[in-house]
Each structure stands twice: as structure tokens, then as C-alpha cells.
Design a protein around this motif. Structure first.
Motif, mmCIF file in Angstrom:
data_model
loop_
_atom_site.group_PDB
_atom_site.id
_atom_site.type_symbol
_atom_site.label_atom_id
_atom_site.label_comp_id
_atom_site.label_asym_id
_atom_site.label_seq_id
_atom_site.Cartn_x
_atom_site.Cartn_y
_atom_site.Cartn_z
ATOM 1 N N GLU A 225 -18.098 20.186 -14.754
ATOM 2 C CA GLU A 225 -19.378 20.212 -15.465
ATOM 3 C C GLU A 225 -19.841 21.663 -15.625
ATOM 4 N N PRO A 226 -20.265 22.054 -16.822
ATOM 5 C CA PRO A 226 -20.708 23.443 -17.017
ATOM 6 C C PRO A 226 -21.949 23.769 -16.202
ATOM 7 N N LYS A 227 -21.994 24.997 -15.683
ATOM 8 C CA LYS A 227 -23.153 25.438 -14.907
ATOM 9 C C LYS A 227 -24.293 25.900 -15.800
ATOM 10 N N TYR A 228 -23.943 26.242 -17.028
ATOM 11 C CA TYR A 228 -24.941 26.727 -17.964
ATOM 12 C C TYR A 228 -24.924 25.856 -19.217
ATOM 13 N N ILE A 229 -26.073 25.670 -19.804
ATOM 14 C CA ILE A 229 -26.169 24.972 -21.088
ATOM 15 C C ILE A 229 -26.899 25.901 -22.055
ATOM 16 N N LEU A 230 -26.237 26.234 -23.159
ATOM 17 C CA LEU A 230 -26.849 27.079 -24.180
ATOM 18 C C LEU A 230 -27.230 26.203 -25.364
ATOM 19 N N SER A 231 -28.519 26.047 -25.574
ATOM 20 C CA SER A 231 -29.039 25.239 -26.678
ATOM 21 C C SER A 231 -29.399 26.180 -27.820
ATOM 22 N N ASP A 232 -28.519 26.243 -28.832
ATOM 23 C CA ASP A 232 -28.659 27.245 -29.885
ATOM 24 C C ASP A 232 -29.253 26.657 -31.160
ATOM 25 N N LEU A 233 -29.505 27.552 -32.138
ATOM 26 C CA LEU A 233 -30.055 27.164 -33.437
ATOM 27 C C LEU A 233 -29.076 27.557 -34.532
ATOM 28 N N THR A 234 -29.201 26.933 -35.688
ATOM 29 C CA THR A 234 -28.351 27.301 -36.816
ATOM 30 C C THR A 234 -28.761 28.695 -37.306
ATOM 31 N N PRO A 235 -27.787 29.567 -37.564
ATOM 32 C CA PRO A 235 -28.110 30.942 -37.957
ATOM 33 C C PRO A 235 -28.493 31.099 -39.419
ATOM 34 N N ILE A 236 -28.260 30.066 -40.232
ATOM 35 C CA ILE A 236 -28.499 30.154 -41.667
ATOM 36 C C ILE A 236 -28.641 28.741 -42.221
ATOM 37 N N SER A 237 -29.206 28.613 -43.419
ATOM 38 C CA SER A 237 -29.372 27.293 -44.042
ATOM 39 C C SER A 237 -28.103 26.896 -44.795
ATOM 40 N N PHE A 238 -27.855 25.579 -44.852
ATOM 41 C CA PHE A 238 -26.683 25.044 -45.543
ATOM 42 C C PHE A 238 -27.129 23.961 -46.516
ATOM 43 N N GLY A 239 -26.470 23.926 -47.672
ATOM 44 C CA GLY A 239 -26.835 22.922 -48.670
ATOM 45 C C GLY A 239 -25.741 22.741 -49.700
ATOM 46 N N VAL A 240 -26.088 22.031 -50.765
ATOM 47 C CA VAL A 240 -25.119 21.679 -51.793
ATOM 48 C C VAL A 240 -25.712 21.985 -53.167
ATOM 49 N N GLU A 241 -24.850 22.352 -54.115
ATOM 50 C CA GLU A 241 -25.316 22.633 -55.472
ATOM 51 C C GLU A 241 -25.699 21.338 -56.172
ATOM 52 N N THR A 242 -26.856 21.363 -56.821
ATOM 53 C CA THR A 242 -27.305 20.210 -57.599
ATOM 54 C C THR A 242 -27.366 20.622 -59.069
ATOM 55 N N THR A 243 -28.206 19.977 -59.838
ATOM 56 C CA THR A 243 -28.327 20.298 -61.257
ATOM 57 C C THR A 243 -29.054 21.626 -61.454
ATOM 58 N N ASN A 244 -28.823 22.249 -62.610
ATOM 59 C CA ASN A 244 -29.485 23.499 -62.999
ATOM 60 C C ASN A 244 -29.242 24.642 -62.015
ATOM 61 N N SER A 245 -28.046 24.653 -61.408
ATOM 62 C CA SER A 245 -27.649 25.737 -60.494
ATOM 63 C C SER A 245 -28.610 25.895 -59.322
ATOM 64 N N GLN A 246 -29.179 24.802 -58.862
ATOM 65 C CA GLN A 246 -30.103 24.821 -57.731
ATOM 66 C C GLN A 246 -29.393 24.371 -56.458
ATOM 67 N N MET A 247 -29.886 24.851 -55.316
ATOM 68 C CA MET A 247 -29.318 24.455 -54.034
ATOM 69 C C MET A 247 -30.280 23.498 -53.337
ATOM 70 N N GLU A 248 -29.751 22.362 -52.931
ATOM 71 C CA GLU A 248 -30.516 21.392 -52.155
ATOM 72 C C GLU A 248 -30.211 21.634 -50.683
ATOM 73 N N PHE A 249 -31.235 22.029 -49.915
ATOM 74 C CA PHE A 249 -31.028 22.310 -48.496
ATOM 75 C C PHE A 249 -30.865 21.002 -47.733
ATOM 76 N N VAL A 250 -29.802 20.926 -46.943
ATOM 77 C CA VAL A 250 -29.570 19.751 -46.101
ATOM 78 C C VAL A 250 -29.903 20.086 -44.647
ATOM 79 N N ILE A 251 -29.399 21.209 -44.162
ATOM 80 C CA ILE A 251 -29.755 21.702 -42.820
ATOM 81 C C ILE A 251 -30.356 23.088 -42.982
ATOM 82 N N GLU A 252 -31.586 23.262 -42.531
ATOM 83 C CA GLU A 252 -32.274 24.531 -42.716
ATOM 84 C C GLU A 252 -32.067 25.468 -41.525
ATOM 85 N N LYS A 253 -32.204 26.742 -41.790
ATOM 86 C CA LYS A 253 -32.055 27.771 -40.758
ATOM 87 C C LYS A 253 -33.018 27.512 -39.602
#
Length: 354
Positions: A225-253
Motif C-alpha cells: 500500500e502506498p505511504k503517500y497519496i497525491l491527489s492532483d488536478l488536470t493541467p489543461i482543459s480537454f475537448g472536442v471540435e464541434t461546428t464552426n471550428s468551436q471547441m466543446e470543453f469536456v474536462i476543464e482545467k
């Protein structure tokens, strides 16, 4: 995140101590600056390192040198100034001198810059004070101050709640950064005294990234069992291209990981058999200002969609980030929720190429 990993080396509060230990980590690299606020809790058998907020910017040591170089060139008239800017050789000579001078300012208040034949037969010889360098880079120092204020606000803390500061890189331990921190934390007397006494001289800070990475790898590879637990955050937002060259954010920074999120998105429909899925990282709504990290064509017949329009098809997409910072992207059948498409992206690899 590098700044999060470095926090594993920080001293934690004593067991059963009710108060969490909040640490601010500032990591100034060659081309970027990364900040993290980590809370250390030892109330349980395991130490929990919880990242409360992240902040970053696309400037670093090289930008400080650039500002210094341009300021030195102002010694010449406008014609020579412009000619030097267009000469890679002249800029390279001056950059080397400015890089050495920047390091000398750590121990000296005044230095001499001398570049023989900087441009043609023109020599550069200047006596500069540390205040001249700080004035040339004043805009960058102001940005660092703003980044620190922003991350404290994102962590929903105040200046008096910060217990420790870890400064990584020689630029982060200059007198100017020290004075910025003293001004920001002047109402936090305990931290103010730490800043005054030790922050600029603790060279061991540069090893914290390596030691922290070793500790984390031990945790991940150990069969126990690990002695340490590191609970981190996403370093940047991730998404997918939609219509009109727009990005739909799915997971935000700044989303805590591991995480799984689903979202209905409208994808361009070109009337062909295949539907192109484009996955981006970035913080802008326009995909042209973000970065494409993966794409794939999927057969429309393999899944049922929610709505079909003339210009778009609405699909259900799922993003999942595990504790190893692997990003999985799935397209789901809206009626059966079965995964019809899968893409694996390692976030660390994507970020390290910036």
C-alpha cells in the motif's frame, strides 16, 4: 504536474494535527512558469497531498533574458537598434552576455557588460545596476505577482493560510521575487520571516523535482500500500471540435483526477460514411488557438446518434483521465451506452512537448 510532484518533499504537519499544511510551489523554467498550492494532511495513516489549485503562464527565464537584451540595445540609436534586431549573430552575442550578467546579479549590485564588435565594428560597453535589470523585466515580474494572487484565489484561500513556499529554479529565488513575496505575504508574519531568512539561498529546492518524482514512482511501482497519496488536478482543459471550428470543453482545467465526464456534442456532418472526431487541449473556444492532440474517423453505422441534422450529428462523447494521467476518449451509443470508439492519450507526453 512538476510543481505538484515537488510538494512530496515538503515537511508535513504532525500526526493528528487538525490544521492542514498549505504550500505554494513556484517553478520558473526556461519557457514557462508553473505554480501549485498543495495541502498536506496527516490525520490518517497515509499522508494525503491534495493539490488545491494550479496556475501557469507561457513565459520563463528566456523571456527575462529577451527583455534584458532589448533594454541594452536601447543604448544605440534607432537605426543600429533595428539592424541589431535583424542580425542573429549580434543578438546571440548579446544574449550570452546578458545571461551571464543575470547570474552575476545574484551576488552583485552592479556589473559591466562588454561585447566587442557587437555589430560590425560597433562595441557595446555598459555599467548596469541590478535595478536596471529589474526595470527591464518589470512587466514579467508584475505577471508573476498576478499569477500568485490568482492561484491563492482559485484555491479559495487567503495569504494568511499559506504555511510554506517552495521556489524551484534560480530565477524564482532572486531578490526581486523575494520582495514580491514579502509584499504579498506581509500580513502572514510567520511566512514573512521565512521569506526574509532562507528562500533565496536554499539551493536544495532544485532537487525537489527529482526527489518528488522518485517518491511518486516508488508509490506507483510498490506492491505494498502506498505511504503517500497525491491527489492532483488536470493541467489543461480537454475537448472536442464541434461546428464552426468551436471547441466543446469536456474536462476543464483544474478538475480533480481521476475523473470521467460525458457530454453531448455536435460534430460536423459532411454526408460521408465516416465521422471525424478531433480532440484538442487548450483554454480558448476557437480550435485555431488550441492544440490538436488526436483525431480519428469512426463509421456512422457503428452507433446510434441522438439527432441528425443537415450540418451536424449529435453524439455522446466520454472523456476519462485516470490517476496515471492517461486520457481515454470514447464515443458512446446514446441508447445502449456501449463504447463504440476508443482513443488513448498520455497527457504527460502531450504537455512535455510544449
Amino acid at each position: 504536474n512538476a510543481s505538484s510532484i515537488a510538494s512530496l518533499c515538503l515537511k508535513s504537519p504532525k500526526k493528528n494535527e487538525l490544521k492542514d499544511n498549505n504550500s505554494l510551489i513556484i517553478n520558473i523554467g526556461g519557457g514557462s512558469i508553473n505554480l501549485s498550492i498543495t495541502s498536506i494532511n496527516t490525520n490518517k495513516e497515509k499522508k494525503l497531498f491534495e493539490v488545491k489549485a494550479l496556475n501557469s503562464a507561457d513565459f520563463g527565464v528566456e523571456d527575462f533574458i529577451d527583455s534584458f537584451v532589448f533594454d541594452c540595445l536601447k543604448e544605440f540609436d534607432e537605426k543600429i537598434y533595428m539592424e541589431c534586431l535583424e542580425s542573429p549573430g549580434a543578438l546571440a552575442k548579446l544574449r550570452r552576455s546578458c545571461h551571464i550578467a543575470k547570474k552575476c546579479f545574484d551576488k552583485n549590485q552592479q556589473i559591466e557588460i562588454k561585447v566587442c564588435k557587437l555589430y560590425g565594428t560597433i562595441d557595446l560597453k555598459m555599467i548596469l545596476n541590478k535595478s536596471d535589470y529589474e526595470k527591464a523585466c518589470s512587466d514579467l515580474f508584475k505577471k508573476i505577482s498576478m499569477l500568485i494572487k490568482e492561484i491563492i484565489k482559485r484555491a479559495k484561500l487567503s495569504e494568511i493560510n499559506i504555511d510554506n513556499i517552495l521556489l524551484i529554479g534560480s530565477t524564482s529565488r532572486t531578490d526581486k521575487i523575494k520582495s514580491i513575496l514579502k509584499e504579498l505575504f506581509k500580513h502572514n508574519r510567520l511566512l514573512y520571516n521565512k521569506i526574509s531568512l532562507s528562500l533565496s539561498s536554499d539551493n536544495d529546492n532544485d532537487f525537489y523535482l527529482v526527489i518528488g518524482a522518485a517518491i511518486q514512482s516508488m508509490n506507483l511501482l510498490s506492491e505494498d500500500e502506498p505511504k503517500y497519496i497525491l491527489s492532483d488536478l488536470t493541467p489543461i482543459s480537454f475537448g472536442v471540435e464541434t461546428t464552426n471550428s468551436q471547441m466543446e470543453f469536456v474536462i476543464e482545467k483544474g478538475t480533480r483526477i481521476p475523473v470521467r465526464k460525458e457530454k453531448f456534442v455536435k460534430i460536423k456532418n459532411f454526408g460521408e460514411q465516416f465521422l471525424e472526431i478531433k480532440i484538442y487541449e487548450g483554454e480558448d473556444n476557437n480550435i485555431n488557438k488550441n492544440r490538436l492532440i488526436s483525431s480519428a474517423n469512426i463509421d456512422k453505422k457503428n452507433f446510434k446518434t441522438e439527432k441528425n441534422g443537415k450540418d451536424f450529428i449529435e453524439i455522446l462523447i466520454q472523456f476519462e483521465i485516470d490517476s496515471y494521467l492517461n486520457l481515454y476518449v470514447y464515443v458512446l451509443d446514446v441508447k445502449t451506452y456501449k463504447r463504440r470508439f476508443e482513443c488513448l492519450i498520455n497527457i504527460d507526453i502531450v504537455k512535455s512537448s510544449e
